[in-house]
Design a protein around this motif. Structure first.
Motif, PDB file in Angstrom:
ATOM      1  N   ARG A  57       0.958  -1.358   0.293  1.00 29.30           N
ATOM      2  CA  ARG A  57      -0.235  -0.280  -0.336  1.00 29.30           C
ATOM      3  C   ARG A  57       0.979   1.506  -0.127  1.00 29.30           C
ATOM      4  O   ARG A  57       0.693   2.141  -0.597  1.00 29.30           O
ATOM      5  CB  ARG A  57      -0.648  -0.521   1.430  1.00 29.30           C
ATOM      6  CG  ARG A  57      -1.914   0.743   0.572  1.00 29.30           C
ATOM      7  CD  ARG A  57      -2.793   1.692   2.088  1.00 29.30           C
ATOM      8  NE  ARG A  57      -2.661   2.371   2.943  1.00 29.30           N
ATOM      9  CZ  ARG A  57      -2.097   2.283   4.771  1.00 29.30           C
ATOM     10  NH1 ARG A  57      -2.992   2.346   5.204  1.00 29.30           N
ATOM     11  NH2 ARG A  57      -2.055   4.079   4.981  1.00 29.30           N
ATOM     12  N   GLY A  58       1.834   1.287   0.738  1.00 27.31           N
ATOM     13  CA  GLY A  58       3.398   2.294   0.824  1.00 27.31           C
ATOM     14  C   GLY A  58       3.858   2.748   0.238  1.00 27.31           C
ATOM     15  O   GLY A  58       3.597   3.448  -0.655  1.00 27.31           O
ATOM     16  N   ASN A  59       3.750   1.809  -0.754  1.00 25.77           N
ATOM     17  CA  ASN A  59       4.531   1.882  -2.359  1.00 25.77           C
ATOM     18  C   ASN A  59       3.586   2.069  -3.715  1.00 25.77           C
ATOM     19  O   ASN A  59       3.578   3.078  -4.042  1.00 25.77           O
ATOM     20  CB  ASN A  59       5.485   0.267  -2.473  1.00 25.77           C
ATOM     21  CG  ASN A  59       6.850   0.119  -1.979  1.00 25.77           C
ATOM     22  OD1 ASN A  59       7.384   0.885  -2.825  1.00 25.77           O
ATOM     23  ND2 ASN A  59       6.697  -0.031  -0.877  1.00 25.77           N
ATOM     24  N   TYR A  60       2.356   1.801  -3.690  1.00 30.73           N
ATOM     25  CA  TYR A  60       1.441   2.221  -4.060  1.00 30.73           C
ATOM     26  C   TYR A  60       0.819   3.697  -4.112  1.00 30.73           C
ATOM     27  O   TYR A  60       1.001   4.541  -5.263  1.00 30.73           O
ATOM     28  CB  TYR A  60       0.256   0.944  -4.050  1.00 30.73           C
ATOM     29  CG  TYR A  60      -1.062   1.479  -5.091  1.00 30.73           C
ATOM     30  CD1 TYR A  60      -1.236   0.932  -6.396  1.00 30.73           C
ATOM     31  CD2 TYR A  60      -1.842   2.472  -4.697  1.00 30.73           C
ATOM     32  CE1 TYR A  60      -2.878   1.519  -7.101  1.00 30.73           C
ATOM     33  CE2 TYR A  60      -3.100   2.585  -5.877  1.00 30.73           C
ATOM     34  CZ  TYR A  60      -3.046   2.329  -6.493  1.00 30.73           C
ATOM     35  OH  TYR A  60      -4.103   2.144  -7.680  1.00 30.73           O
ATOM     36  N   ASP A  61       0.939   3.967  -3.404  1.00 29.38           N
ATOM     37  CA  ASP A  61       0.048   5.172  -3.059  1.00 29.38           C
ATOM     38  C   ASP A  61       1.060   6.032  -3.334  1.00 29.38           C
ATOM     39  O   ASP A  61       0.902   7.000  -3.673  1.00 29.38           O
ATOM     40  CB  ASP A  61      -0.450   5.773  -1.537  1.00 29.38           C
ATOM     41  CG  ASP A  61      -1.328   4.922  -0.969  1.00 29.38           C
ATOM     42  OD1 ASP A  61      -2.271   4.461  -1.932  1.00 29.38           O
ATOM     43  OD2 ASP A  61      -1.519   4.755   0.161  1.00 29.38           O
ATOM     44  N   ALA A  62       2.305   5.849  -2.655  1.00 33.17           N
ATOM     45  CA  ALA A  62       3.589   6.953  -3.842  1.00 33.17           C
ATOM     46  C   ALA A  62       3.694   6.636  -4.989  1.00 33.17           C
ATOM     47  O   ALA A  62       3.874   8.187  -5.656  1.00 33.17           O
ATOM     48  CB  ALA A  62       5.236   6.366  -3.220  1.00 33.17           C
ATOM     49  N   ALA A  63       4.299   5.477  -5.136  1.00 33.11           N
ATOM     50  CA  ALA A  63       3.571   5.974  -6.929  1.00 33.11           C
ATOM     51  C   ALA A  63       2.870   6.401  -7.391  1.00 33.11           C
ATOM     52  O   ALA A  63       3.313   6.826  -9.234  1.00 33.11           O
ATOM     53  CB  ALA A  63       3.994   4.671  -7.582  1.00 33.11           C
ATOM     54  N   GLN A  64       1.890   6.456  -7.079  1.00 34.35           N
ATOM     55  CA  GLN A  64       0.677   7.105  -8.105  1.00 34.35           C
ATOM     56  C   GLN A  64       1.139   8.661  -7.718  1.00 34.35           C
ATOM     57  O   GLN A  64       0.279   8.924  -8.624  1.00 34.35           O
ATOM     58  CB  GLN A  64      -0.792   6.862  -7.135  1.00 34.35           C
ATOM     59  CG  GLN A  64      -0.914   4.788  -6.501  1.00 34.35           C
ATOM     60  CD  GLN A  64      -1.313   5.123  -8.484  1.00 34.35           C
ATOM     61  OE1 GLN A  64      -2.243   5.717  -9.236  1.00 34.35           O
ATOM     62  NE2 GLN A  64      -0.627   4.357  -8.629  1.00 34.35           N
ATOM     63  N   ARG A 105       4.375  -0.136  -5.796  1.00 34.69           N
ATOM     64  CA  ARG A 105       4.859   0.296  -6.973  1.00 34.69           C
ATOM     65  C   ARG A 105       4.274   0.083  -8.534  1.00 34.69           C
ATOM     66  O   ARG A 105       4.938   0.909  -9.063  1.00 34.69           O
ATOM     67  CB  ARG A 105       6.470   0.034  -7.025  1.00 34.69           C
ATOM     68  CG  ARG A 105       6.747   1.164  -5.676  1.00 34.69           C
ATOM     69  CD  ARG A 105       8.793   1.539  -6.029  1.00 34.69           C
ATOM     70  NE  ARG A 105       9.047   0.522  -6.258  1.00 34.69           N
ATOM     71  CZ  ARG A 105      10.095  -0.175  -5.454  1.00 34.69           C
ATOM     72  NH1 ARG A 105       9.517  -0.698  -3.867  1.00 34.69           N
ATOM     73  NH2 ARG A 105      10.743  -1.489  -5.424  1.00 34.69           N
ATOM     74  N   SER A 106       4.661  -1.050  -9.147  1.00 38.77           N
ATOM     75  CA  SER A 106       4.322  -1.256 -10.544  1.00 38.77           C
ATOM     76  C   SER A 106       2.542  -0.883 -10.437  1.00 38.77           C
ATOM     77  O   SER A 106       2.418  -1.338 -11.661  1.00 38.77           O
ATOM     78  CB  SER A 106       4.769  -2.898 -10.948  1.00 38.77           C
ATOM     79  OG  SER A 106       3.010  -3.793  -9.962  1.00 38.77           O
ATOM     80  N   GLY A 107       1.840  -0.480  -9.530  1.00 36.51           N
ATOM     81  CA  GLY A 107       0.374  -0.437 -10.112  1.00 36.51           C
ATOM     82  C   GLY A 107      -0.791  -0.727  -8.953  1.00 36.51           C
ATOM     83  O   GLY A 107      -1.511  -1.023  -9.736  1.00 36.51           O
ATOM     84  N   ARG A 108       0.000  -2.540  -9.425  1.00 38.03           N
ATOM     85  CA  ARG A 108      -0.805  -3.331  -8.437  1.00 38.03           C
ATOM     86  C   ARG A 108      -1.664  -2.793  -8.065  1.00 38.03           C
ATOM     87  O   ARG A 108      -1.269  -2.447  -6.576  1.00 38.03           O
ATOM     88  CB  ARG A 108      -0.242  -5.234  -8.823  1.00 38.03           C
ATOM     89  CG  ARG A 108       0.101  -4.921  -9.979  1.00 38.03           C
ATOM     90  CD  ARG A 108       1.157  -6.475  -9.904  1.00 38.03           C
ATOM     91  NE  ARG A 108       1.645  -7.214 -11.216  1.00 38.03           N
ATOM     92  CZ  ARG A 108       2.751  -7.637 -10.992  1.00 38.03           C
ATOM     93  NH1 ARG A 108       2.830  -9.144 -10.198  1.00 38.03           N
ATOM     94  NH2 ARG A 108       2.954  -7.367 -11.328  1.00 38.03           N
TER      95      ARG A 108
END
Length: 122
Positions: A57-64, A105-108
């Protein structure tokens, strides 16, 4: 001194122009806050088997946030796992954490790692 080296590095190596540079730094700051929020939520939730979810979740939010956010997430994640390996705490767990980091990070969808019963607040 370290900040100036980082700025020069990003300017030269990443090839960002001055306007893009400020956007990149803004995204990196926002991504850092996203990572911190996921870490804080993980500590607050104190939920069994939720570690991978909060990593993703942290990586997803940051990458967005954009390239700056994705860069911040990667640097923070790699540093955390590097410290964990250095202290000798579970190479297998570190690999699983990195898988969750890259997944986010890949958006999954980070909910792939969501443990059953974790409150909807998170």
């Amino acid at each position: 001194m370290k900040l100036s080296i980082a700025i020069i590095f990003c300017f030269l190596v990443l090839g960002v122009d001055s306007q893009r540079w400020f956007q990149f730094m803004k995204e990196a700051g926002q991504g850092t806050r996203d990572m911190w929020r996921a870490y804080s939520d993980m500590k607050e939730a104190n939920w069994k088997n939720s570690d991978k979810y909060f990593h993703a979740r942290g990586n997803y939010d940051a990458a967005q946030r954009g390239p700056g956010g994705a860069w911040a997430a990667k640097v923070i994640s790699d540093a955390r796992e590097g410290i964990q390996r250095f202290t000798g705490r579970g190479a297998e767990d570190s690999r699983a954490d990195q898988f969750a980091n890259e997944w986010g990070r890949s958006g999954r969808d980070p909910n792939y790692f969501r443990p059953a019963g974790l409150p909807n607040k998170y």
